[in-house]
Design an enzyme around this catalytic site. Structure first.
Site, PDB file in Angstrom:
ATOM      1  N   GLY A  82      46.594  34.863  70.272  1.00 31.21           N
ATOM      2  CA  GLY A  82      47.132  33.529  70.031  1.00 31.21           C
ATOM      3  C   GLY A  82      47.913  32.837  71.126  1.00 31.21           C
ATOM      4  O   GLY A  82      48.285  31.679  70.948  1.00 31.21           O
ATOM      5  N   GLY A  94      48.860  33.137  77.732  1.00 27.31           N
ATOM      6  CA  GLY A  94      50.261  32.746  77.691  1.00 27.31           C
ATOM      7  C   GLY A  94      50.877  32.379  79.026  1.00 27.31           C
ATOM      8  O   GLY A  94      51.967  31.807  79.061  1.00 27.31           O
ATOM      9  N   ARG A 138      33.875  30.343  58.146  1.00 25.93           N
ATOM     10  CA  ARG A 138      34.944  30.420  59.136  1.00 25.93           C
ATOM     11  C   ARG A 138      35.392  29.030  59.557  1.00 25.93           C
ATOM     12  O   ARG A 138      34.819  28.021  59.152  1.00 25.93           O
ATOM     13  CB  ARG A 138      34.497  31.210  60.367  1.00 25.93           C
ATOM     14  CG  ARG A 138      33.359  30.576  61.150  1.00 25.93           C
ATOM     15  CD  ARG A 138      33.123  31.320  62.463  1.00 25.93           C
ATOM     16  NE  ARG A 138      34.323  31.297  63.297  1.00 25.93           N
ATOM     17  CZ  ARG A 138      34.432  31.984  64.428  1.00 25.93           C
ATOM     18  NH1 ARG A 138      33.445  32.750  64.839  1.00 25.93           N
ATOM     19  NH2 ARG A 138      35.541  31.922  65.140  1.00 25.93           N
ATOM     20  N   THR A 159      44.638  30.164  67.072  1.00 25.81           N
ATOM     21  CA  THR A 159      44.608  31.211  66.054  1.00 25.81           C
ATOM     22  C   THR A 159      45.909  31.249  65.260  1.00 25.81           C
ATOM     23  O   THR A 159      45.899  31.398  64.027  1.00 25.81           O
ATOM     24  CB  THR A 159      44.350  32.581  66.707  1.00 25.81           C
ATOM     25  OG1 THR A 159      43.019  32.598  67.224  1.00 25.81           O
ATOM     26  CG2 THR A 159      44.511  33.715  65.705  1.00 25.81           C
ATOM     27  N   ASP A 206      35.050  42.119  74.593  1.00 27.66           N
ATOM     28  CA  ASP A 206      35.974  41.070  74.185  1.00 27.66           C
ATOM     29  C   ASP A 206      35.682  40.593  72.775  1.00 27.66           C
ATOM     30  O   ASP A 206      34.543  40.239  72.445  1.00 27.66           O
ATOM     31  CB  ASP A 206      35.869  39.892  75.155  1.00 27.66           C
ATOM     32  CG  ASP A 206      36.773  38.742  74.772  1.00 27.66           C
ATOM     33  OD1 ASP A 206      37.997  38.890  74.926  1.00 27.66           O
ATOM     34  OD2 ASP A 206      36.263  37.707  74.314  1.00 27.66           O
ATOM     35  N   CYS A 257      59.097  39.476  94.065  1.00 25.24           N
ATOM     36  CA  CYS A 257      59.363  40.846  94.514  1.00 25.24           C
ATOM     37  C   CYS A 257      60.529  40.884  95.499  1.00 25.24           C
ATOM     38  O   CYS A 257      61.349  41.814  95.479  1.00 25.24           O
ATOM     39  CB  CYS A 257      58.105  41.441  95.145  1.00 25.24           C
ATOM     40  SG  CYS A 257      56.807  41.858  93.951  1.00 25.24           S
ATOM     41  N   CYS A 311      43.890  28.181  72.515  1.00 22.48           N
ATOM     42  CA  CYS A 311      43.731  29.009  71.315  1.00 22.48           C
ATOM     43  C   CYS A 311      44.633  28.468  70.209  1.00 22.48           C
ATOM     44  O   CYS A 311      45.804  28.179  70.454  1.00 22.48           O
ATOM     45  CB  CYS A 311      44.097  30.463  71.618  1.00 22.48           C
ATOM     46  SG  CYS A 311      43.989  31.566  70.193  1.00 22.48           S
ATOM     47  N   GLU A 353      39.023  28.195  65.785  1.00 19.72           N
ATOM     48  CA  GLU A 353      40.333  28.685  66.186  1.00 19.72           C
ATOM     49  C   GLU A 353      40.605  28.408  67.657  1.00 19.72           C
ATOM     50  O   GLU A 353      41.379  29.110  68.313  1.00 19.72           O
ATOM     51  CB  GLU A 353      40.470  30.181  65.880  1.00 19.72           C
ATOM     52  CG  GLU A 353      40.483  30.480  64.391  1.00 19.72           C
ATOM     53  CD  GLU A 353      40.660  31.949  64.051  1.00 19.72           C
ATOM     54  OE1 GLU A 353      41.214  32.685  64.899  1.00 19.72           O
ATOM     55  OE2 GLU A 353      40.236  32.361  62.958  1.00 19.72           O
TER      56      GLU A 353
END
Length: 351
Positions: A179, A219, A284, A186, A127, A314, A184, A287
Site C-alpha cells: 500500500g 513509499g 474485484r 490498496t 510479484d 553516509c 497504489c 486498487e
C-alpha cells in the site's frame, strides 16, 4: 479482532540523527554491495537500487541506463519473449542487472520457463500484491524447484513471520510493502497495510536471521526516503514513482496546458487491467490509480541525484560504505520534517 498498540512508523515520521564523521568528502563513500544468497548460486555486485517491475519503469531502455551505474531493473512481466531474445542478443553482459518478472499463475510460470529457455539470466522476481496467499507460496516453491540455482525475489509482504515463510519456501529476497506506492490505493480500498519503515525494520530482522535479504518496495518519494529504507535494514530498494516520467519509461510525452507529461498508473489500476486483462473482473475492484507525471528527461539525472543523496547521508553519520549505514543510524521521531512554504513552486519543474 485484536489491536496492536505498538507504534508503527513511516518515512515521514523520522529523521536520521547526524553523528561525528571522519569522512572528508562524499567521494569516499562506497555504495556498492556484494551479496551471496541463501538459495541462489550466484554472487551479485552493484548498487542495490531496483527500477520497479511496473510496465512504465520496468523497460529495457531503463535497464540499459541503470546498468551503467550498476543499478538493477525488474523488467515488466508483460514484456514479450521476442523482445527478451532481441535484448539479450544485443546486450550481452547486462544479465547481472536484470530481474525477469512473473506472477503466480500457470500462465506466468510457463512464460517464465519459456523465457529462461532462450536467455540465461540469473534473477527472478515473483510479484503479487498479496504475498500472504497460499497459492503464492506454492508458486514460489514450484519456481524454486524448477530453477534451483536462480536468485528469487518474492513478495509483497510486511510482517516478519511471512518474510520467514517466503525465505523458507525458496525466496532469497523478500519484497516488502503493501500500500505505500504512489499509484497504489490498496489501503484506501481495503484498509489493509503497514507503515513502511516499521515493515522494513521488522522484515529485515526476520529475514537476516535466516540469511535472507529484503527489498523495500514503495513509499520512497525523495532521495532521503531511499536513505531511510537502507538505514532501516533494507538490502535492496525498489523505486517506481521516483523513476517515472523519464525518457526510458514506457509511454509518449504529451503536452497539456503548456506542460509536458507522461502517463503513469498502478498495475492494479483500471487502466492497467483494461490494457492487459480486458477489463476489471466483476469480483474485484481497482486498487491503483492513473496520473500524469511531469516529463523529467533522462533518468540518469535522477539516478545521480539519488546516489548523491545516499553518499551525503553516509557522510553525515560516518558510514564509509553503504553496508555500514544501518549500523550507524539512529532514527529520531519527528512531527515535521520539511519547510514546505514554497512547495507549490516544484510544479514549475514540468516543462
Amino acid at each position: 479482532m485484536r489491536i496492536e498498540e505498538d507504534l508503527k512508523l513511516d518515512f515521514k515520521d523520522v529523521l536520521i540523527r547526524p553523528k561525528r564523521s571522519t569522512l572528508r568528502s562524499r567521494i569516499e563513500v562506497d555504495l556498492n554491495r556484494e551479496y551471496k544468497f541463501l538459495h541462489g548460486k550466484y554472487t551479485w555486485h552493484g548498487v542495490p537500487i531496483i527500477a520497479s517491475n511496473m510496465d512504465h519503469t520496468g523497460t529495457f531502455a531503463m535497464a540499459k541506463v541503470l546498468a551503467e551505474h550498476q543499478l538493477l531493473t525488474a523488467i515488466s512481466k508483460f514484456m514479450p519473449k521476442k523482445d527478451w531474445q532481441d535484448f539479450a542478443a544485443k546486450h550481452d553482459g547486462l544479465q547481472n542487472n536484470i530481474f525477469i518478472t512473473a506472477g503466480s499463475s500457470d500462465n506466468d510460470f510457463n512464460n517464465l520457463r519459456d523465457i529462461l529457455k532462450v536467455i540465461d539470466y540469473q534473477m527472478i522476481c515473483l510479484d503479487i500484491a498479496n504475498g500472504y496467499s497460499q497459492h503464492f507460496v506454492d508458486a514460489l516453491k514450484r519456481v524454486r524447484s524448477t530453477f534451483p540455482d536462480k536468485v528469487i525475489m518474492a513478495g509483497n509482504v510486511v510482517t516478519g513471520e511471512m518474510a520467514e515463510e517466503l525465505i523458507l519456501s525458496g525466496a532469497d529476497i523478500v519484497k516488502v510493502g503493501i500500500g505505500p506506492g504512489s499509484v497504489c490505493i490498496t489501503r484506501k480500498k481495503t484498509g489493509v497495510g503497514y507503515p513502511q519503515l516499521s515493515a522494513i525494520i521488522e522484515c529485515a530482522d526476520a529475514a537476516h536471521g535466516l540469511r535472507g535479504h529484503v527489498c523495500a518496495d514503495g513509499g520512497c518519494t525523495v532521495p532521503g526516503d531511499v536513505v531511510k529504507a537502507f538505514a532501516a535494514g533494507a538490502d535492496f530498494v525498489m523505486l517506481g514513482g521516483m523513476f517515472a516520467g523519464h525518457d526510458e519509461c514506457e509511454g509518449e510525452v504529451f503536452t497539456e496546458k503548456g506542460r509536458s507529461y507522461k502517463r503513469f498508473y498502478g498495475m492494479s489500476s483500471t487502466e492497467a487491467m483494461n490494457k492487459y486483462a480486458g477489463g476489471i473482473a466483476d469480483y474485484r475492484s481497482s486498487e491503483g490509480k492513473s496520473v500524469n507525471v511531469c516529463y523529467r528527461g533522462a533518468v540518469e539525472n535522477t539516478v545521480l541525484d539519488i546516489l548523491g543523496g545516499l553518499r551525503s547521508a553516509c557522510t553525515y553519520v560516518g558510514a564509509k560504505k553503504l553496508k555500514e549505514l544501518s549500523k550507524c543510524t539512529t532514527f529520531v521521531r519527528v512531527t515535521q520534517q520539511l519547510n514546505e512554504v514554497y512547495v507549490d513552486q516544484e510544479m514549475k519543474d514540468c516543462r
